[in-house]
Design an enzyme around this catalytic site. Sequence first.
Site, short mmCIF file in Angstrom:
data_model
loop_
_atom_site.label_atom_id
_atom_site.label_comp_id
_atom_site.label_asym_id
_atom_site.label_seq_id
_atom_site.Cartn_x
_atom_site.Cartn_y
_atom_site.Cartn_z
CD GLU A 109 -12.20 64.70 124.78
OE1 GLU A 109 -11.38 65.33 124.10
OE2 GLU A 109 -13.02 65.24 125.53
CG ASP A 111 -6.70 63.41 120.33
OD1 ASP A 111 -5.84 63.28 121.21
OD2 ASP A 111 -7.74 64.04 120.49
CG HIS A 155 4.17 43.43 117.33
ND1 HIS A 155 4.53 42.43 118.21
CD2 HIS A 155 2.83 43.37 117.22
CE1 HIS A 155 3.45 41.80 118.61
NE2 HIS A 155 2.40 42.35 118.04
CB CYS A 197 10.73 42.99 120.41
SG CYS A 197 9.29 42.03 120.84
#
Lengths: 383, 585
Positions: A109, A111, A155, A197
């Site tokens: 599920e 959300d 990222h 990173c």
Amino acid sequence: MKILTLLSLLATHLSASSVNIEENAGQFFSSGHTNNWAVLVCTSRFWFNYRHVANTLSVYRSVKRLGIPDSHIVLMLADDMACNHRNPKPATVFSHKNMELNVYGDDVEVDYRGYEVTVENFLRVLTGRLPPSTPRSKRLLSDDRSNILIYLTGHGGNGFLKFQDSEEISNVELADAFEQMWQKRRYNELLFIIDTCQGASMYERFYSPNLMALASSQVGEDSLSHQPDLAIGVHLMDRYTFYLLEFLEDIHPSSKANMNDLFKVCPKSQCVSTPGHRTDLFLRDPGSALITDFFGSVRKVEITMETINLTEPIQQVEQNFVNEERQKETYSYVDQLPVSEIIHQKPKQKDWHPPDGFILGLWTLILLVFFKTYGMKHLKHIF
Amino acid sequence: VCVRVCVRVCVCACVCVCACVCVCVCVCVCVCSSVPQPKDDFQEELVIRPLHSGDIYASFQFRTLWETDFMRGNKVSHYRLFPKSLGQVISKFSVRELHISFTQGYWRTMQWGQPFLPSPPGAELWVWFQDSVTDVDGTWKELTNVLSGIFCASLNFIDSTNTVQPSASFKPLGIGNVTDHRFLRYATLPREIVCTENLTPWKKLLPCGSKAGLAVLLKSEKLFHSSFHSQAVHIRPVCQDWQCKTTSWELRQTLNVVFDLHTPGQGKLEWSLFKMFSRTLTEACPLASSSKIYIDITDDPQGEQFEVSPATHLLSQAMVLGDRRTFSVYDLTQQITFGTVRSLNLLIRWKSRDMLRPLLHAERYVAGYGLQTGEIHTLMYNNHPYRSFPVLLLDSVPWYLRLYIHTLTVTSKGKDNKPSYIHYQPSKDRVRPHLLEMLVQLPPNSVTEVTVQFERALLKWTEYTPDPNHGFYVGSSVISSLVPSIVAMDTNSTREQPLFSSFFPCKEESSYFMRVYTEPLLVNLPTPDFSMPYNVICLTCTVVAVGYGSLYNLLTRSFQIEEPSPGLAKRIANIIRKMRGVPPL
């Protein structure tokens, strides 16, 4: 003499085991939380960021397996990989090469999905300041006895995390959000894990108590991905989360593994980057915090032998279904395409709008001309 | 009634030990057996229709009928087969009818014929509210938010910019005497993705869940590896009996899926339940009063071209989509259907199929070039050789495509075809979309083309989605029509009919009601370069730093003479001289 040494040995062994039992019983009541919540966020969009979705789903899978129910998990996935048209096996997200482990599963599920995963929504979920009509499954309804696990992946850079290629959240904002949570007593203890990173920069600015943070790489280092799959064509997972999943697969609800074991996950030899952690804001000793305090939902069950008498069942009020105020009208189905009725449909009554500027100007002109011609003495007849 | 109820419940408990639902039912009903409980009834069916191209079309329908009254402020608190989450939504928001569908893929009418229940790609929601609602727009907004939580879909993106209020289409499918279109709202989200996370809550609404009955076949890995997948929930009040003095609530959950012949790798025209769903059936849902599988064998009742095994002698005829079709029926409530192996795996083999030529078919595309203007063309095909029939076309175009209605043309067979009813509501920037409804008479055996020119608007840079180069979607057009039927339709709505033929109410015998959806459009809007703010900031700061900074330094910098620091020898000499009291070098 030998009997004495034997007896003494037996006595010490017995006392040691009783101390062990007492230790176990003591640990039973040591942590102060009564419920567990998890907020798992994947912030990247596009097919080549498959591994971020796989990361989040692996943590979701472990957390569900260890007992946290869907109602206590807020899962945010910024893009759909499972039913993406580029996925050669629809409705699956794999974490291992050769398609061994489908972390998407059959009972998931989500959300917040797609465009809903924004910095604003994330901060609103954390601080609880959501619009009144938000459904329960999209809220973090934690209280001051909740242990919350927050997992972010995507990222990132030095001091920020990128959301969906269009906006960023900074470490200062995140620290302030946690402080808001602390001031509103929305958590008992919080574990923050980030796999991006330069992830360690995100927990540098925390200043609220009872926070523990883990990151997959230090400032200046990149977190690397684990392995590509040639059939799917993208990298399947990041290294840190891959080894974290491997570690969590060995944890079961009654496991006694503690946070120090979690800090040892993915050393530099496996991860290439150096995972970091921060425990100075955590009031307990990390060695006494169990993994299941955050990743699982271990219920403390007390067995009682006393009997409870159930009250009389509620008698339903007699409802007369046949007569009383029931109208005797006959209902019927509506004609789906009543052509003649539609053709002769009167145009809808337009809502009254105050007169436009043009109409007002026109009337002013008419009144002006009138009074110019007939003089001002007629004014009193009008008003 | 009391005794019968109790006995049935007891049997129920024996059969399904593991299903928690059954246990709860037993306790409650047995206790208050003196008061008549509103009866509820659950039926499930699966219709399998092999298609001309070798693909196979499977349609699941699960219907729960409940004799209670949500209207007029009645408080309902005891739920048995009807899901509580939907019941609370209906009573809280005073909903009269609710239709929501999630579809992945586009229904190819020319290859697959007509579906039993049509749906557009993406998510579609249309709701009729009761007359007691005072603020329909506010209630609509709250309803979409609640439904987005129930179905794990981003329905909260439905707001005034994509909601319309049709004036003649989408009449209520349930019973009702008054149809004031002020209480109707319609919205689509063509971009909505359908995946397992939408199927999971949908399956949880079923009384048996996905543990028993036909719902065990619903495995997401197979369902989403298909050409077309659509799941829908329809709630409406229906007549309880032929007199129609009392109403009962009907909840229909439908799932339509078309499996591609070439996906499993095998090219033979042979399908089985295991090949389609990777499961076989072992029992019917114990809470169901009827559980049936229908296989369409109309084109070949003798069994020469067509082979179905295990064979059954139960046949049924039904009038569906204007045609009389013959079906082989498998009744799952009979233990004999499962045979000695206690599992049912239907095998269907055929050599060739006749092509079902649909009578009404529609297409839509965008014409033009460049990023400024364009033209929307909608083509409607009437394939009947001698009958013409009316169609109602509903178009809802977002505000950022500015339609020029003075360029609207409707042509059939080269000549102008004036619509007998036009309703146009212009858009308002960032508030309302365009709404165009037209009643057009399609001449027999012809193509009717509706064209309208538009201009693309420039959005504010914060209004673009994170992936603006993908394009922006325009929702499907809806074409509702009364299509002449080949055989006389059955207008008696209370006879026992299979679920798939009794969805649209039938008022006259010579035609049946049908809805066709066109493709959604994908248009590119002129997209700015989002790196420009960063570039501008860098450039401006550089110019200011270099230009103004240099000037400022030149004007305000003062120079002071400073002795260069002496070498090491000189420094030592200076120290000695200081000690001696002599001035330094």
